[in-house]
Design an enzyme around this catalytic site. Sequence first.
Site, PDB file in Angstrom:
ATOM      1  N   ASP A 273       9.905 -32.665 -17.092  1.00 22.00           N
ATOM      2  CA  ASP A 273       9.350 -31.459 -17.686  1.00 22.00           C
ATOM      3  C   ASP A 273       7.833 -31.494 -17.420  1.00 22.00           C
ATOM      4  O   ASP A 273       7.287 -32.493 -16.942  1.00 22.00           O
ATOM      5  CB  ASP A 273       9.662 -31.368 -19.184  1.00 22.00           C
ATOM      6  CG  ASP A 273       9.567 -29.923 -19.676  1.00 22.00           C
ATOM      7  OD1 ASP A 273       8.944 -29.089 -18.980  1.00 22.00           O
ATOM      8  OD2 ASP A 273      10.100 -29.615 -20.760  1.00 22.00           O
TER       9      ASP A 273
HETATM   10  C1  NOJ Z   1       7.925 -26.707 -20.235  1.00 19.86           C
HETATM   11  C2  NOJ Z   1       9.257 -26.379 -20.801  1.00 19.86           C
HETATM   12  O1  NOJ Z   1       9.641 -27.354 -21.733  1.00 19.86           O
HETATM   13  C3  NOJ Z   1      10.352 -26.257 -19.755  1.00 19.86           C
HETATM   14  O2  NOJ Z   1      11.517 -25.799 -20.373  1.00 19.86           O
HETATM   15  C4  NOJ Z   1       9.911 -25.351 -18.650  1.00 19.86           C
HETATM   16  O3  NOJ Z   1      10.949 -25.188 -17.716  1.00 19.86           O
HETATM   17  C5  NOJ Z   1       8.678 -25.942 -18.010  1.00 19.86           C
HETATM   18  N1  NOJ Z   1       7.618 -26.013 -19.011  1.00 19.86           N
HETATM   19  C6  NOJ Z   1       8.188 -25.136 -16.814  1.00 19.86           C
HETATM   20  O4  NOJ Z   1       7.609 -23.967 -17.216  1.00 19.86           O
END
Ligand code: NOJ
Length: 736
Positions: A273
Amino acid sequence: MKNLLSAICAAATLLLPGCTPKDPVEARVDELLSRMTLSEKIAQMNQLSGRTDMREAVAGGTVGSILNCVDPAEINELQRIAVEQTRLGIPILFGRDVIHGFRTIFPIPLGLAATFDPALVEQGARIAAVEATASGIRWTFSPMLDIARDPRWGRVAEGSGEDPYLDAQMGAAMVRGYQGGDLSSPDAMAACVKHFAGYGAAEGGRDYNSTMISERSLRNTYLPPFKAAIDAGAATLMTSFNEIDGIPSTGNSFLLRDILRDEWGFDGMVVTDWNSSGEMVAHGFAADLKDATRISVNAGVDMDMMSHGFSAYIEELVREGKISVKSIDKAVGNILRLKFRLGLFDNPYVDASAAAQACYTPEHLQAAKLAAAESAILLQNHGEVLPLENARRILVTGPMADAPYEQLGTWIFDGEEEHTVTPLAALRKRFEVVYVPALAYSRDNSTAHLAEARAAAAGCDAAVVFVGEESILSGEAHSLSSLDLQGSQSQLIAEVRRSGKPVVVVVMAGRPLTIERDLANCDAMLYMFHPGTMGGEAVADLLTGCIAPSGKTPMTFLREAGQVPYYYNHNNSGRPCKGNETLLADIPLKAGQTSLGNTGFYLDSGYGPLFPFGYGLSYTTFVYSNIRLSKQRYGTDETIVVEYDLQNTGHRSGTEVAQLYIRDMVGSTVRPVKELKRFERVSLDAGQSRHLRFELPVSELAFWGMDMQYRVEPGAFRLWVAGDSASGEPVEFEVL
Ligand code: NOJ
């Protein structure tokens, strides 16, 4: 030219005499890998956000994937630089959070789960893929499969709620929809199951927080949706921000290697993430970014999203012998495999001139409207106030009545509010509408216009009050400790009630709110979650009765936030609530210590929820009868056949979601009091009856028990077929 060469080399590998023919994609991966330098490999493992100019990074050969670049012309240009100007011509993989639609926005995933309609959810994901891939986005960071049992957590909006089976069905449907039948088709978008794992169990509902999940609970509750989505072919997986029992997921080799790769045989790609690798420093699990990089790669991460640690430190770590070249090759192989499977080497560009036409087609809008209509849950309908058949002039009021941006919900990076149809706009086509906004937005504390709304209601046949949450109140990092309607919304409902006219409340929110006091002030309540682009048209169809509500609660609705966490499929305590406990108002002074019931209830709010999981009314009524099993005793390799009759006993046609629950009465470990195992949407005309059946292989009764083996334990079971998780009479059977 370079691509042609690599294809020829790959073909040669295939044709070597005496060799078993290799999978063509694997041959191409191996061949390309054999020509890459370490720094070219590391570049593939690096994902950057395209919010800044990416041309230099691409030309310099330092990036393998870009997220957040959505302009098809720019995507083509970056792709041209990658393919024509870098030594090996490896195309870039463009990713984006396409969570519940790209331009045509569908209901938030929690609303989609309320439809209990995987086929429609699959269609929605297909539409999202068609729209996004037309701009060159071939990878979405969806579906989110985090079991969420705490509505304070803002990200409940992004998932399918509290139940592993429903979550698994919805997740698999989304994967099928995004990826289509053939990943190499230009309109296929790789899915990314996230967040692996346990992210929804954040303590206190505070985002990113620690979780304490035992291995058994992880395997029985949190992992099954991931397994189902991977079995459906999910191409990628994202690690989660949280730690479980002290181990951050991005550094958890038990999750990423032992379970994901060794047990499940996943050959897709694993991405972190956003900076979750770097955040292991803040966790206190890694000393610095270099250390975090070492831990992530060794745990089994293939690609780094935005910590910048992989690009900065892998080379050094390999030189120091702290990361092996073998694990780099494995990771890069997983990334290249995905790029080959997506056909990016053969077809890296997109027709930029066709991107806009792919969006908002009548078919897409129609599907979004149907999904919004099916996501609506009728929680109350006193006196059959709905549908509003005899009303000609209605009051439309409340902050969500005409909030084109807010009704789209969280994570709608590419949604455009100009295309939203609000309830006000749609209802104006069906009724004579008197519109009094009363509150400017959901947190508006003003009471200045409430009396105006009441007076206007008095002059109408009925009042429809649109309340809920602005989209910013749910989603990532948007947790709440109170689940009541914000601002003066409850006062608005109460004030309109004083008009004496029928009051219908429509809630558009990102989570199940505590709406007990509001129910007392209205005749009917339709709970919609954030319904997306076509929410207004869907509301109008529902209020006028063109469509009957059929949504069911994908999470338990609570009386008080203090009941959290509460979910239907909990284990029993040794002293389950009996329902005859003495509540606060009735406790005599100096009552005896053990005189109130001595069970696990709340003195103030009792035990049960406001509405159980799976609950939802229609404009008609349904009766289940003759629930019977094919036999009483089953071997572990047999299939249970449950037959039942379902009758529409009302005067209108409608759709019921029939649900099958089981309980394993005695286990080597304590088993949940109920577990959803099947569901089916059944449409019936007024008075119509149908003879229906569910089939459930006994193997699906397996769980991870005392010895941490996945198996069915023989013994007594109960089974229910009902319209929600709290209804119906059990039938019994035995597994031998
Ligand atoms: C953080 C989020 O937790 C995740 O779900 C998302 O896909 C990513 N950022 C990318 O934006």
